[in-house]
Design an enzyme around this catalytic site. Structure first.
Site, short mmCIF file in Angstrom:
data_model
loop_
_atom_site.label_atom_id
_atom_site.label_comp_id
_atom_site.label_asym_id
_atom_site.label_seq_id
_atom_site.Cartn_x
_atom_site.Cartn_y
_atom_site.Cartn_z
N ARG A 162 0.87 -1.18 0.00
CA ARG A 162 0.00 0.00 0.00
C ARG A 162 0.90 1.23 0.00
O ARG A 162 1.55 1.52 1.00
CB ARG A 162 -0.88 -0.04 1.25
CG ARG A 162 -2.06 0.89 1.23
CD ARG A 162 -2.80 0.85 2.57
NE ARG A 162 -2.13 1.66 3.58
CZ ARG A 162 -2.34 1.55 4.89
NH1 ARG A 162 -3.17 0.64 5.36
NH2 ARG A 162 -1.71 2.33 5.75
N TYR A 190 2.59 4.87 12.15
CA TYR A 190 2.81 3.45 12.43
C TYR A 190 3.74 2.76 11.42
O TYR A 190 3.97 1.56 11.50
CB TYR A 190 1.48 2.68 12.53
CG TYR A 190 0.56 2.87 11.33
CD1 TYR A 190 0.65 2.04 10.23
CD2 TYR A 190 -0.41 3.88 11.33
CE1 TYR A 190 -0.19 2.21 9.13
CE2 TYR A 190 -1.25 4.06 10.24
CZ TYR A 190 -1.13 3.22 9.14
OH TYR A 190 -1.96 3.38 8.06
N HIS A 242 -3.86 4.56 4.71
CA HIS A 242 -5.08 3.74 4.54
C HIS A 242 -6.14 4.51 3.76
O HIS A 242 -6.78 3.98 2.86
CB HIS A 242 -5.63 3.34 5.91
CG HIS A 242 -6.99 2.72 5.84
ND1 HIS A 242 -7.20 1.46 5.33
CD2 HIS A 242 -8.21 3.21 6.18
CE1 HIS A 242 -8.50 1.20 5.37
NE2 HIS A 242 -9.13 2.24 5.89
#
Length: 335
Positions: free
Chosen positions: A248, A261, A252
């Protein structure tokens, strides 16, 4: 000339150029959506960046004239191949009345378009898997010649719907292909905190179906395994689980900051795994793509993206009263 792998798979030069075009179109639309979001023009983006190869490769392995698909929210590459247009996707991003998915009622990424056999997606993740399995049951009961194809993230493979759908498909030997796009994060939860087994595909055996894990940055590899799974389903041999290892390349969603993170080294390394330059260099190596052709393609795609953006931005919003449509029964019964 390098090793021509697409020829071995029965794909023509035109096929792989079309496949590349879908990947590139998905990327350029996605990039434009981020710009529009940061400019305050559209409210939300959930990105396909880094997963386009798995999406386009898989979609190309299906029959877009008769198969039904239940894509998850990142699957811009799949829906573009199945007939959604850049204009459709931009109308959805701007939440305009002409949005074919929901008339501007749903967030972007909630695809649904009957004419292109795209089953409507829902906000709770993984609900699309039992839906795809149910439609595959209809194919079997009516003896109709189509398969269903459903995609989800690896986080979704830990939801109850995944296990119920897999079990039902396995028990009834349904003509469905289940593809997990494993991008290593369920929003911010890394893979090792989601699964105790090594691969999502290890779960397939528990449901009586084959499972395979492949490189999701290689559209030809994904095409090969999804084609095998779809052929198997068409022969009446039941479902398959395909896990594509993807990365990715964005947060998100536009409401997330993945720097909280993921460390800088990881983000830097993942950029090197971008499937688009990787596939472009394969196409150049085998003499299918040239620098001139690449520029022509980029120009044509950007023209389409610009036109879609302008059209969608200028298009009207739905009338406020229409919010009640399809919620309550209309006067005089169903129209």
């Amino acid at each position: 000339m390098g090793n021509n792998r697409h020829d071995e798979l029965g794909l023509t030069n035109d096929d792989v150029m079309e496949l590349y075009k879908v990947m590139l179109m998905a990327r350029r639309i996605d990039e434009r959506m981020w710009l529009l979001n940061r400019a305050g023009k559209i409210p939300f983006v959930i990105s396909c960046q880094g997963q386009e190869a798995a999406q386009a490769g898989a979609a190309y392995a299906l029959n877009k004239e008769k198969d039904w698909i239940a894509p998850y929210y990142r699957d811009m590459g799949v829906v573009l191949h199945f007939g959604m247009t850049p204009r459709d996707l931009m109308l959805s991003a701007f939440a305009k009345a002409e949005d074919p998915n929901s008339g501007g009622r749903q967030m972007p990424g909630h695809f649904g378009q009957r004419k292109n056999r795209i089953l409507t997606g829902s906000s709770p993740v993984t609900t699309q898997l039992p839906h795809a399995v149910g439609v595959a049951l209809a194919a079997k009961m009516k003896n109709e010649d189509f398969v269903t194809f459903v995609t989800l993230g690896e986080g979704s493979s830990n939801q109850g719907d995944f296990h119920e759908g897999m079990n039902f498909a396995g028990v009834h030997k349904l003509p469905t292909v289940i593809m997990v796009e494993n991008n290593k994060y369920a929003i911010s939860v890394p893979l090792e905190k989601q699964l105790a087994c090594e691969n999502v595909s290890d779960r397939a055996i528990g449901y009586g179906m084959p499972g395979v894990t492949v490189d999701g940055t290689d559209p030809l590899e994904v095409y090969k395994v999804v084609k095998e799974a779809a052929d198997r389903a068409r022969r009446g041999e039941g479902p398959s689980l395909v896990e594509t290892i993807c990365y990715r390349l964005t947060a998100h969603s536009s409401d997330d900051d993945h720097r909280l993170y993921r460390d800088a080294d990881e983000l830097e390394n993942e950029k090197k795994l971008d499937p688009i330059p990787k596939f472009a260099s394969y196409l150049k190596e085998v003499g299918v793509l040239t620098d001139e052709l690449e520029k022509e393609l980029e120009d044509a795609i950007m023209k389409e993206v610009n036109e879609a953006t302008d059209y969608a931005e200028a298009a009207p919003y739905a009338h406020a009263e229409s919010a009640l449509l399809h919620v309550y029964a209309e006067q005089g019964g169903i129209e």
